[in-house]
Design an enzyme around this catalytic site. Structure first.
Site, PDB file in Angstrom:
ATOM      1  N   TYR A 158      14.544 -79.763 -26.785  1.00 24.48           N
ATOM      2  CA  TYR A 158      14.354 -80.021 -25.345  1.00 24.48           C
ATOM      3  C   TYR A 158      12.863 -79.931 -24.985  1.00 24.48           C
ATOM      4  CZ  TYR A 158      14.382 -79.160 -20.294  1.00 24.48           C
ATOM      5  OH  TYR A 158      14.123 -79.212 -18.949  1.00 24.48           O
TER       6      TYR A 158
HETATM    7  N1  LIG Z   1      17.341 -76.966 -13.689  1.00 23.32           N
HETATM    8  C1  LIG Z   1      16.462 -76.301 -14.423  1.00 23.32           C
HETATM    9  O1  LIG Z   1      16.595 -75.118 -14.708  1.00 23.32           O
HETATM   10  C2  LIG Z   1      15.220 -77.022 -14.902  1.00 23.32           C
HETATM   11  C3  LIG Z   1      14.122 -76.268 -15.305  1.00 23.32           C
HETATM   12  C4  LIG Z   1      12.980 -76.940 -15.735  1.00 23.32           C
HETATM   13  C5  LIG Z   1      12.947 -78.318 -15.762  1.00 23.32           C
HETATM   14  N2  LIG Z   1      14.056 -79.024 -15.378  1.00 23.32           N
HETATM   15  C6  LIG Z   1      13.970 -80.482 -15.385  1.00 23.32           C
HETATM   16  O2  LIG Z   1      14.133 -80.911 -14.058  1.00 23.32           O
HETATM   17  C7  LIG Z   1      14.704 -82.202 -14.023  1.00 23.32           C
HETATM   18  C8  LIG Z   1      15.835 -82.263 -13.016  1.00 23.32           C
HETATM   19  O3  LIG Z   1      16.740 -81.239 -13.271  1.00 23.32           O
HETATM   20  P1  LIG Z   1      17.971 -80.933 -12.304  1.00 23.32           P
HETATM   21  O4  LIG Z   1      18.243 -79.501 -12.371  1.00 23.32           O
HETATM   22  O5  LIG Z   1      17.729 -81.574 -10.973  1.00 23.32           O
HETATM   23  O6  LIG Z   1      19.120 -81.645 -13.159  1.00 23.32           O
HETATM   24  P2  LIG Z   1      20.165 -82.791 -12.852  1.00 23.32           P
HETATM   25  O7  LIG Z   1      20.693 -82.648 -11.481  1.00 23.32           O
HETATM   26  O8  LIG Z   1      21.127 -82.786 -13.995  1.00 23.32           O
HETATM   27  O9  LIG Z   1      19.265 -84.093 -12.907  1.00 23.32           O
HETATM   28  C9  LIG Z   1      19.144 -84.892 -14.022  1.00 23.32           C
HETATM   29  C10 LIG Z   1      19.048 -86.310 -13.529  1.00 23.32           C
HETATM   30  O10 LIG Z   1      18.843 -87.165 -14.652  1.00 23.32           O
HETATM   31  C11 LIG Z   1      19.529 -88.366 -14.387  1.00 23.32           C
HETATM   32  N3  LIG Z   1      19.822 -89.091 -15.618  1.00 23.32           N
HETATM   33  C12 LIG Z   1      20.514 -88.663 -16.691  1.00 23.32           C
HETATM   34  N4  LIG Z   1      20.587 -89.653 -17.621  1.00 23.32           N
HETATM   35  C13 LIG Z   1      19.948 -90.731 -17.106  1.00 23.32           C
HETATM   36  C14 LIG Z   1      19.684 -92.056 -17.559  1.00 23.32           C
HETATM   37  N5  LIG Z   1      20.057 -92.474 -18.773  1.00 23.32           N
HETATM   38  N6  LIG Z   1      18.995 -92.883 -16.747  1.00 23.32           N
HETATM   39  C15 LIG Z   1      18.597 -92.473 -15.546  1.00 23.32           C
HETATM   40  N7  LIG Z   1      18.793 -91.232 -15.044  1.00 23.32           N
HETATM   41  C16 LIG Z   1      19.461 -90.368 -15.826  1.00 23.32           C
HETATM   42  C17 LIG Z   1      20.821 -87.922 -13.730  1.00 23.32           C
HETATM   43  O11 LIG Z   1      21.356 -89.011 -13.006  1.00 23.32           O
HETATM   44  P3  LIG Z   1      22.959 -89.249 -12.961  1.00 23.32           P
HETATM   45  O12 LIG Z   1      23.583 -87.957 -12.555  1.00 23.32           O
HETATM   46  O13 LIG Z   1      23.160 -90.308 -11.980  1.00 23.32           O
HETATM   47  O14 LIG Z   1      23.342 -89.653 -14.344  1.00 23.32           O
HETATM   48  C18 LIG Z   1      20.331 -86.806 -12.829  1.00 23.32           C
HETATM   49  O15 LIG Z   1      19.981 -87.275 -11.561  1.00 23.32           O
HETATM   50  C19 LIG Z   1      15.106 -82.535 -15.458  1.00 23.32           C
HETATM   51  O16 LIG Z   1      14.143 -83.415 -16.002  1.00 23.32           O
HETATM   52  C20 LIG Z   1      15.048 -81.189 -16.162  1.00 23.32           C
HETATM   53  O17 LIG Z   1      14.706 -81.342 -17.520  1.00 23.32           O
HETATM   54  C21 LIG Z   1      15.182 -78.416 -14.943  1.00 23.32           C
END
Ligand SMILES: NC(=O)c1ccc[n+]([C@@H]2O[C@H](COP(=O)([O-])OP(=O)(O)OC[C@H]3O[C@@H](n4cnc5c(N)ncnc54)[C@H](OP(=O)(O)O)[C@@H]3O)[C@@H](O)[C@H]2O)c1
Length: 252
Positions: A158
């Site tokens: 990751y």
């Molecule tokens: N949550 C944490 O603890 C955390 C910490 C550090 C960094 N991050 C980063 O923050 C970002 C957002 O996280 P979040 O918590 O908001 O998670 P999330 O709600 O799961 O968001 C992930 C997004 O990625 C989209 N996605 C997945 N596959 C895709 C594809 N093939 N094409 C286009 N879009 C796609 C999903 O869209 P669909 O649902 O429509 O598929 C969803 O909107 C991520 O990049 C993650 O790595 C998260």
């Protein structure tokens, strides 16, 4: 709805149907930006359309748009659609990402390819299209991870798939900086979201909570002011950076 900072600007938020992307999209719309609410999965369509409808009902301007950004043709179609709808594009925020939490010794080829397709390849080609198409003084933010500064097991594939964002960002910032465009990475720590809980146990949640200054996880709302500032017209000088935002979890 107040039309202040972002009036006349058009934004694309990739991954905007929930959590971070939704919060960023709604914050920009509330300050006057026209916002494209991107989603990928069929299961996210209703949420994305509801977010766009809520913005429009409040006097803003938004529409929902689907694309699988792991395919370059889809990335280009996504940007085409937004440009056709709004006439121009000023801001890209890319939150799309996926997680695999496993020991290096157990990651499969399929898992490796899937995570690099989204976290690395899609991120690169979204940056490429934004670099080509944003108007002068445009703003780009990609969402990375604070794990870049942590020495820990299980997150290798990751964190490794997010690490190239820094180099992509630094290079693009230099290449388009003369047009007033800024390019940055925001790197959150553990967040109180389904994305985080999906791979953690009660023990690891407790451990990661203890690593912050107050024993809590970050909230999506904690990220909004920084991201809003980075994509605002006021931000002329913060570019080519990775900004850690994690309640003291790690620093670098
Ligand atoms: N949550 C944490 O603890 C955390 C910490 C550090 C960094 N991050 C980063 O923050 C970002 C957002 O996280 P979040 O918590 O908001 O998670 P999330 O709600 O799961 O968001 C992930 C997004 O990625 C989209 N996605 C997945 N596959 C895709 C594809 N093939 N094409 C286009 N879009 C796609 C999903 O869209 P669909 O649902 O429509 O598929 C969803 O909107 C991520 O990049 C993650 O790595 C998260």
């Amino acid at each position: 709805m107040s039309q202040t900072n972002f009036a006349g600007q058009a934004a694309l938020v990739v991954g905007a149907s929930r959590n971070m992307g939704r919060a960023f999209a709604e914050a920009l719309a509330a300050d006057g930006a026209a916002v494209a609410i991107h989603y990928n999965s069929d299961s996210s369509r209703a949420d994305a359309e509801q977010i766009a409808a809520g913005i429009n009902a409040a006097g803003g301007q938004a529409f929902a748009v689907q694309a699988d950004v792991t395919k370059v043709t889809e990335v280009r179609r996504l940007f085409d659609t937004v440009e056709q709808r709004f006439g121009h594009l000023d801001i890209l925020i890319n939150t799309a990402g996926m997680m695999v939490k496993k020991p290096v010794t157990e990651v499969s080829e399929e898992e490796f390819d899937a995570i690099f397709a989204l976290n690395t390849k899609a991120a690169f080609f979204c940056l490429q299209e934004a670099g080509r198409r944003l108007r002068d003084n445009g703003r780009i933010v990609s969402v990375g991870t604070s794990l870049l500064a942590a020495t820990t097991g299980y997150y290798g594939v990751y964190a490794g798939s997010k690490a190239p964002l820094e180099d992509f960002t630094r290079a693009l910032a230099k290449e388009v900086g003369h047009r007033g465009i800024t390019v940055n990475v925001v790197a959150p720590g553990p967040m109180d979201t389904a994305f985080f809980y999906s791979v953690e146990t009660s023990e690891t949640v407790a451990y990661l909570k203890r690593a912050s200054i107050n024993g809590e996880l970050g909230q999506v709302a904690d990220l909004v002011p920084l991201v809003k500032h980075l994509v605002s017209p006021e931000n002329r000088w913060t570019t080519a950076q990775t900004l850690f935002i994690n309640g003291g979890f790690v620093s670098r």
